[in-house]
Design a protein around this motif. Structure first.
Motif, mmCIF file in Angstrom:
data_model
loop_
_atom_site.group_PDB
_atom_site.id
_atom_site.type_symbol
_atom_site.label_atom_id
_atom_site.label_comp_id
_atom_site.label_asym_id
_atom_site.label_seq_id
_atom_site.Cartn_x
_atom_site.Cartn_y
_atom_site.Cartn_z
ATOM 1 N N CYS A 66 0.840 -1.201 0.000
ATOM 2 C CA CYS A 66 0.000 0.000 0.000
ATOM 3 C C CYS A 66 0.874 1.251 0.000
ATOM 4 O O CYS A 66 1.874 1.320 0.720
ATOM 5 C CB CYS A 66 -0.917 -0.007 1.221
ATOM 6 S SG CYS A 66 -2.129 1.332 1.182
ATOM 7 N N ALA A 68 -0.161 4.050 1.113
ATOM 8 C CA ALA A 68 -0.527 4.866 2.281
ATOM 9 C C ALA A 68 -0.018 4.206 3.560
ATOM 10 O O ALA A 68 0.370 3.036 3.566
ATOM 11 C CB ALA A 68 -2.041 5.044 2.334
ATOM 12 N N SER A 69 -0.027 4.974 4.648
ATOM 13 C CA SER A 69 0.390 4.453 5.959
ATOM 14 C C SER A 69 -0.581 4.989 7.012
ATOM 15 O O SER A 69 -0.235 5.886 7.790
ATOM 16 C CB SER A 69 1.810 4.921 6.292
ATOM 17 O OG SER A 69 2.716 4.464 5.328
ATOM 18 N N CYS A 70 -1.788 4.457 7.029
ATOM 19 C CA CYS A 70 -2.794 4.938 7.991
ATOM 20 C C CYS A 70 -2.375 4.501 9.404
ATOM 21 O O CYS A 70 -1.892 3.374 9.591
ATOM 22 C CB CYS A 70 -4.166 4.403 7.638
ATOM 23 S SG CYS A 70 -4.696 4.933 5.980
ATOM 24 N N TYR A 72 -3.847 3.543 12.058
ATOM 25 C CA TYR A 72 -4.534 2.431 12.717
ATOM 26 C C TYR A 72 -4.321 1.104 11.991
ATOM 27 O O TYR A 72 -4.821 0.072 12.419
ATOM 28 C CB TYR A 72 -6.055 2.712 12.761
ATOM 29 C CG TYR A 72 -6.568 3.086 11.396
ATOM 30 C CD1 TYR A 72 -6.889 2.124 10.453
ATOM 31 C CD2 TYR A 72 -6.654 4.427 11.016
ATOM 32 C CE1 TYR A 72 -7.296 2.464 9.183
ATOM 33 C CE2 TYR A 72 -7.061 4.789 9.747
ATOM 34 C CZ TYR A 72 -7.383 3.800 8.842
ATOM 35 O OH TYR A 72 -7.761 4.153 7.578
ATOM 36 N N CYS A 73 -3.585 1.111 10.883
ATOM 37 C CA CYS A 73 -3.552 -0.060 9.999
ATOM 38 C C CYS A 73 -2.460 -1.034 10.416
ATOM 39 O O CYS A 73 -1.294 -0.659 10.551
ATOM 40 C CB CYS A 73 -3.335 0.390 8.560
ATOM 41 S SG CYS A 73 -3.383 -0.983 7.395
ATOM 42 N N PHE A 75 -2.124 -3.865 8.567
ATOM 43 C CA PHE A 75 -2.150 -4.745 7.401
ATOM 44 C C PHE A 75 -1.115 -4.354 6.350
ATOM 45 O O PHE A 75 -0.457 -5.204 5.772
ATOM 46 C CB PHE A 75 -3.574 -4.676 6.828
ATOM 47 C CG PHE A 75 -3.781 -5.285 5.493
ATOM 48 C CD1 PHE A 75 -3.666 -6.657 5.303
ATOM 49 C CD2 PHE A 75 -4.126 -4.500 4.398
ATOM 50 C CE1 PHE A 75 -3.888 -7.227 4.066
ATOM 51 C CE2 PHE A 75 -4.348 -5.056 3.159
ATOM 52 C CZ PHE A 75 -4.225 -6.421 2.988
ATOM 53 N N GLU A 76 -0.962 -3.052 6.128
ATOM 54 C CA GLU A 76 -0.168 -2.617 4.971
ATOM 55 C C GLU A 76 1.312 -2.894 5.148
ATOM 56 O O GLU A 76 1.848 -2.857 6.255
ATOM 57 C CB GLU A 76 -0.407 -1.127 4.686
ATOM 58 C CG GLU A 76 0.045 -0.156 5.773
ATOM 59 C CD GLU A 76 1.468 0.361 5.606
ATOM 60 O OE1 GLU A 76 2.112 0.069 4.582
ATOM 61 O OE2 GLU A 76 1.952 1.038 6.533
ATOM 62 N N GLY A 112 -4.638 -3.474 -0.353
ATOM 63 C CA GLY A 112 -3.843 -2.262 -0.223
ATOM 64 C C GLY A 112 -3.885 -1.465 -1.529
ATOM 65 O O GLY A 112 -4.303 -1.984 -2.572
ATOM 66 N N LEU A 113 -3.434 -0.214 -1.462
ATOM 67 C CA LEU A 113 -3.384 0.643 -2.662
ATOM 68 C C LEU A 113 -2.014 0.414 -3.305
ATOM 69 O O LEU A 113 -1.032 1.061 -2.962
ATOM 70 C CB LEU A 113 -3.578 2.113 -2.266
ATOM 71 C CG LEU A 113 -4.797 2.408 -1.374
ATOM 72 C CD1 LEU A 113 -4.829 3.880 -0.966
ATOM 73 C CD2 LEU A 113 -6.102 2.009 -2.069
ATOM 74 N N HIS A 191 -4.585 8.023 3.424
ATOM 75 C CA HIS A 191 -4.964 8.036 2.001
ATOM 76 C C HIS A 191 -5.787 9.292 1.710
ATOM 77 O O HIS A 191 -6.051 10.088 2.614
ATOM 78 C CB HIS A 191 -5.711 6.746 1.631
ATOM 79 C CG HIS A 191 -6.943 6.493 2.434
ATOM 80 N ND1 HIS A 191 -8.085 7.252 2.288
ATOM 81 C CD2 HIS A 191 -7.229 5.591 3.409
ATOM 82 C CE1 HIS A 191 -9.010 6.812 3.120
ATOM 83 N NE2 HIS A 191 -8.506 5.812 3.819
HETATM 84 S S1 SF4 Z 1 -4.322 -0.768 3.506
HETATM 85 FE FE1 SF4 Z 1 -5.982 0.762 3.667
HETATM 86 S S2 SF4 Z 1 -6.031 1.307 5.858
HETATM 87 FE FE2 SF4 Z 1 -4.046 0.265 5.473
HETATM 88 S S3 SF4 Z 1 -2.622 1.945 5.024
HETATM 89 FE FE3 SF4 Z 1 -3.432 1.247 3.062
HETATM 90 S S4 SF4 Z 1 -5.187 2.630 2.658
HETATM 91 FE FE4 SF4 Z 1 -4.675 2.824 4.849
#
Ligand code: SF4
Length: 377
Positions: A66, A68-70, A72-73, A75-76, A112-113, A191
């Motif tokens: 991904c 992005a680096s949210c 709360y995530c 997963f990425e 993920g993005l 994101h």
């Molecule tokens: S997988 Fe979704 S929630 Fe996790 S960092 Fe990427 S956009 Fe954000």
């Protein structure tokens, strides 16, 4: 809460009057959890009787890479990082087909993005999955992913959704919502998809005949007033389109992410969130407790606090299961779900992605609960 206000709110709920933002904030301020639960349970029971809905599904994450680096995530991963993966289509098909003998009706696909996968990879994936599992509904992509596809393809969401629907898309997923209020969102979401684009994309999906879920990630840095604002935005959009099929509060998990220092919402806070959401969302048919994020016991209790749906068999949920340290299972079979629902005192009803009923099962034996347990001296 003083007795006068409590009575006033109770009368509003029982007469079917719409609750306001201030009412929602007042409900969250109440420490009478049993009262909140009783009110929400009445509303839930008027709509659904003793039914609790579930489906047989599988979650599938094609990639965890991904851009992005949210905060709360859990997963990425970044490209090249340990545990970063992108699934080959043949692998996705193998995993989905493995569920065929269990009568799977839905694939839930969120990713993920990915920085370099071309946009065409996504409709191609749906087409290939639909080819081998034509009877399975494809519930795929958050509004955040659709917005990202706009950016990488240069196409408008209108054309993206048309191509995905042509490839077999039956519903978007409800994610990417988190908390819409900018005061909170700007601190946790990395994101580019915020309320304006999230609501634009779901509105567009509804206009094309898709019915979609909506979520809320709660129990991190937000306050109750942000939760109230969040569900009232959804209620307003639902007034406009009628396209949301279910609301899903998701409990934030605090392992393996940048908010690990925060305590998680307690079971009582979770139950309150379900109850207040049920009371505010007078135009949503269903409120789902996603058992993976609440644990089985809280999920059973939530059925008495406004929830009427438990999601499904799930099988693999990397987004919190990379974060779950509580021993929640990865998978429930249809038999497990029947037992879980009956054990909570409800009648299991198997549904499809659109909440059309596939099968209504027997309710639990009512006599069982009336029989006092034998006690030996
Ligand atoms: S997988 Fe979704 S929630 Fe996790 S960092 Fe990427 S956009 Fe954000």
């Amino acid at each position: 809460m003083d007795a006068g206000l409590q009575k006033e709110l109770e009368e509003k709920v029982l007469s079917g009057s719409r609750l306001t933002y201030d009412d929602g904030v007042a409900l969250y301020a109440s420490d009478d959890l049993a009262w909140l639960g009783e009110l929400a349970h009445q509303v839930r029971t008027q709509r659904h009787g003793d039914a609790v809905y579930f489906n047989v599904n599988r979650h599938l994450n094609l990639t965890n890479v991904c851009v992005a680096s949210c905060a709360y995530c859990s997963f990425e991963r970044k490209p090249g990082q340990a545990a970063a993966y992108t699934m080959r289509l043949a692998e996705a098909i193998r995993l989905a087909q493995a569920m065929e003998p269990e009568g799977i009706t839905e694939l839930h696909i969120v990713n993920g993005l990915h920085p370099t996968l071309p946009w065409k990879y996504y409709p191609r994936s749906l087409r290939e999955l639909k080819k081998v599992l034509p009877q399975v509904a494809l519930k795929a992509f958050t509004a955040t992913e659709i917005h990202y596809f706009e950016q990488i393809s240069g196409l408008p969401a209108d054309e993206i959704l048309d191509e995905l629907i042509d490839a077999g898309l039956e519903s978007l997923t409800g994610g990417g919502a988190e908390i819409f209020d900018w005061e909170v969102r700007s601190q946790i979401v990395d994101h580019k998809t915020h309320w304006e684009d999230w609501s634009r994309i779901h509105r567009l999906a509804h206009s094309k005949g898709l019915r979609t879920p909506a979520t809320m990630l709660y129990g991190h840095i937000e306050e109750p007033r942000h939760r109230v604002d969040h569900v009232l935005r959804l209620r307003g959009l639902q007034d406009e389109t009628g396209g949301f099929v279910v609301f899903i509060p998701l409990r934030f998990h605090n392992d393996n992410n940048r908010l690990s220092h925060l305590p998680m919402a307690t079971g009582a806070e979770a139950l309150k969130t379900f109850a207040v959401s049920r009371l505010l969302l007078d135009n949503f048919d269903h409120v789902k407790c996603f058992w993976v994020m609440h644990g089985l016991t809280t999920a059973q209790l939530a059925l008495n606090y406004g929830a009427d749906d438990l999601d499904g068999s799930v099988v693999e949920y990397k987004i919190t299961h990379d974060a779950d340290g509580f021993g929640t299972p990865d998978k429930l079979t249809r038999e497990d779900l029947l037992e879980l629902i009956r054990d909570a005192g409800f009648r299991p009803v198997e549904r499809n992605t659109r909440y059309e009923i596939i099968r209504t099962y027997d309710a639990p034996d009512p006599g069982r609960r009336d029989t006092p347990q034998p006690i030996w001296a």
